[in-house]
Scaffold this motif. Structure first.
Motif, PDB file in Angstrom:
ATOM      1  N   TRP A   1      28.178  45.680  33.836  1.00  0.00           N
ATOM      2  CA  TRP A   1      27.867  46.929  32.958  1.00  0.00           C
ATOM      3  C   TRP A   1      27.048  47.822  33.994  1.00  0.00           C
TER       4      TRP A   1
ATOM      5  N   SER B   1      24.403  43.628  29.706  1.00  0.00           N
ATOM      6  CA  SER B   1      25.400  44.527  29.008  1.00  0.00           C
ATOM      7  C   SER B   1      24.592  45.876  28.728  1.00  0.00           C
TER       8      SER B   1
ATOM      9  N   ASP C   1      38.079  44.379  18.110  1.00  0.00           N
ATOM     10  CA  ASP C   1      37.316  43.081  17.801  1.00  0.00           C
ATOM     11  C   ASP C   1      35.835  43.418  16.989  1.00  0.00           C
TER      12      ASP C   1
ATOM     13  N   ARG D   1      33.451  41.998  16.398  1.00  0.00           N
ATOM     14  CA  ARG D   1      32.204  41.603  17.517  1.00  0.00           C
ATOM     15  C   ARG D   1      32.095  42.688  18.508  1.00  0.00           C
TER      16      ARG D   1
ATOM     17  N   HIS E   1      20.417  40.270  29.184  1.00  0.00           N
ATOM     18  CA  HIS E   1      21.884  40.105  28.677  1.00  0.00           C
ATOM     19  C   HIS E   1      23.130  40.835  29.389  1.00  0.00           C
TER      20      HIS E   1
ATOM     21  N   ARG F   1      33.631  42.666  21.377  1.00  0.00           N
ATOM     22  CA  ARG F   1      33.885  42.235  22.626  1.00  0.00           C
ATOM     23  C   ARG F   1      34.706  42.679  23.588  1.00  0.00           C
ATOM     24  N   ASP F   2      35.580  43.705  23.146  1.00  0.00           N
ATOM     25  CA  ASP F   2      36.374  44.356  23.664  1.00  0.00           C
ATOM     26  C   ASP F   2      35.965  45.817  24.008  1.00  0.00           C
TER      27      ASP F   2
ATOM     28  N   ASN G   1      34.351  48.344  26.470  1.00  0.00           N
ATOM     29  CA  ASN G   1      34.039  48.408  27.761  1.00  0.00           C
ATOM     30  C   ASN G   1      33.652  49.796  28.225  1.00  0.00           C
TER      31      ASN G   1
ATOM     32  N   ALA H   1      22.908  40.364  15.650  1.00  0.00           N
ATOM     33  CA  ALA H   1      23.347  40.885  17.087  1.00  0.00           C
ATOM     34  C   ALA H   1      22.216  41.630  17.698  1.00  0.00           C
TER      35      ALA H   1
END
Length: 425
Positions: free
Chosen positions: A240, A263, A143, A145, A261, A147-148, A150, A417
């Motif tokens: 996270w 994350s 992605d 962005r 956030h 978003r995947d 981990n 971002a």
């Protein structure tokens, strides 16, 4: 779960990327004859060694560096009036000199196709740092962005006082345990070879005076206890989590993301991520740069080995009382006179070979034009335009910038971002 193995696997998976990035960096900064090839005997050697063995000089006409500088300069010009450093970000931008930091990050982005910055607390403020991509690792993601993602993290080399300050919790006993743990690692590191910046070892620090610490962030899932009537319901919670690891796998510290956030602290942009692959701006012009260098070396060899004013003087026409040095000296004088024995025989002639009539120059011009066409950085952006009038010149620059619009917009999205992360940190 073996978190050290997870981190090592993610870092090791990027080994091929780091090798390609090193090559692109060498080309960008002028070391363009360092590729390994096979010589006539089938033995590996660098292109520079091969060229020198052949009696030629490995000349470099570095167009990549000028191309990168032009794009970075154009970016600075485009962001002069941009809002990405104003408003709520103004204070953070000034404290971290983000214009300079982002320009250097763009240079890395053009070379390697990656941009990574770390956003964290710094006392009462926000600290933003460029991350050395050689020390960064992340799970395979596709992605754009991110978003995947981990799993993410980086390798740190810290002095022992810094390790003790951060992980001893103020305990003398804990500090002594840390000293013994990292002393063993330092003893192993002292025999580690070839561990410079481009050949990092995952477990050993690049500087033997430092301690290797691995920062690992993972997106963890766990099953919450369910209260109420429906005790059979599943309730998964994801968050996270950060772990600081020693080279032997010991967890020095761990905590759930403390940021608003929720994350990890990394802003990440890989380009273009087609099928999850990274392909940089510099990668597109490597072959053209190689061809240009080879053409320049070939032309230099042709000029060096061609006849340039060679005098063919018949031996039977040499005056008896003259030596050859005197004839050479007299021949070079504008008013020199050399007596010859007889006009019935062949006379001295001077040979000038038209060495450039072999198409090498035309091929060189073609490769340089291809370089401009492929990179999108043409005469207008380089300031070599022949346009007359400010409006025509501005139009050419504007049209030339269209070819770079994707690069600029992608990097600008990375900055936005990053700003979002900073404002939420």
């Amino acid at each position: 779960m073996d978190y050290l193995s997870l981190a090592h696997y993610a870092w090791d998976r990027l080994a091929d990327f780091r090798q390609r990035r090193r090559r692109y960096k060498l080309y960008t900064y002028g070391k363009q004859w360092s590729d390994i090839i096979l010589d006539n005997n089938g033995r590996p050697c660098t292109e520079e060694e091969y060229i020198r063995r052949d009696g030629r000089y490995p000349m470099v006409n570095n167009l990549i560096r000028q191309m990168v500088k032009t794009v970075v300069g154009r970016f600075r010009n485009l962001t002069d009036d941009s809002s990405i450093y104003s408003g709520a970000m103004a204070g953070i931008a000034n404290a971290n000199t983000l214009r300079e930091l982002d320009s250097r990050m763009l240079e890395e982005f053009l070379i390697s196709g990656t941009a990574v910055q770390r956003v964290s607390h710094a006392g009462d403020g926000i600290d933003i740092d460029n991350v050395d991509i050689r020390r960064f690792f992340v799970n395979k993601f596709s992605d754009p962005r991110g978003r995947d993602i981990n799993l993410a993290g980086m390798l740190h080399d810290m002095s022992f006082p810094e390790v003790a300050r951060r992980f001893s919790g103020g305990s003398r006993t804990k500090a002594q345990e840390l000293q013994m743990r990292f002393a063993a690692s330092s003893a192993e590191a002292s025999i580690t070879l070839d561990n410079d910046g481009d050949h990092l070892d995952f477990y050993q620090p690049a500087n033997n005076a430092c301690c290797r610490v691995i920062e690992l962030w993972t997106l963890d899932s766990h099953l919450d206890d369910v209260t109420g009537d429906n005790n059979d319901a599943l309730n998964f919670n994801t968050s996270w989590h950060c772990r600081w690891l020693a080279p032997d796998g010991e967890v020095l510290d761990h905590y759930t993301s403390p940021y608003a956030h929720g994350s990890h602290p990394f802003a990440v942009k890989f380009y273009p991520l087609t099928d999850g692959e990274i392909h940089s701006f510099v990668e597109d012009v490597i072959d053209q740069q190689r061809s240009i260098n080879r053409m320049v070396v070939l032309i230099d060899k042709i000029l060096a080995t061609s006849a340039k004013g060679v005098l063919l003087f018949p031996a039977d026409q040499k005056p008896d009382n003259w030596d050859w040095d005197e004839i050479c000296q007299r021949w070079a004088q504008c008013d020199g006179v050399i007596p010859i024995k007889s006009a019935d025989r062949s006379l001295p002639t001077q040979v000038m070979m038209p060495a450039t009539n072999n198409g090498a120059y035309q091929l060189l011009q073609l490769q340089m034009k291809l370089f401009d066409d492929i990179s999108g950085v043409g005469d207008a952006l380089l300031g070599r335009s022949t346009a007359r009038g400010a409006e025509m010149l501005e139009g050419q620059v504007r049209n030339a910038t269209i070819a770079l619009a994707d690069i600029f917009e992608t990097f600008t999205s990375f900055i936005r971002a990053r700003n979002t992360i900073a404002l939420q940190t």
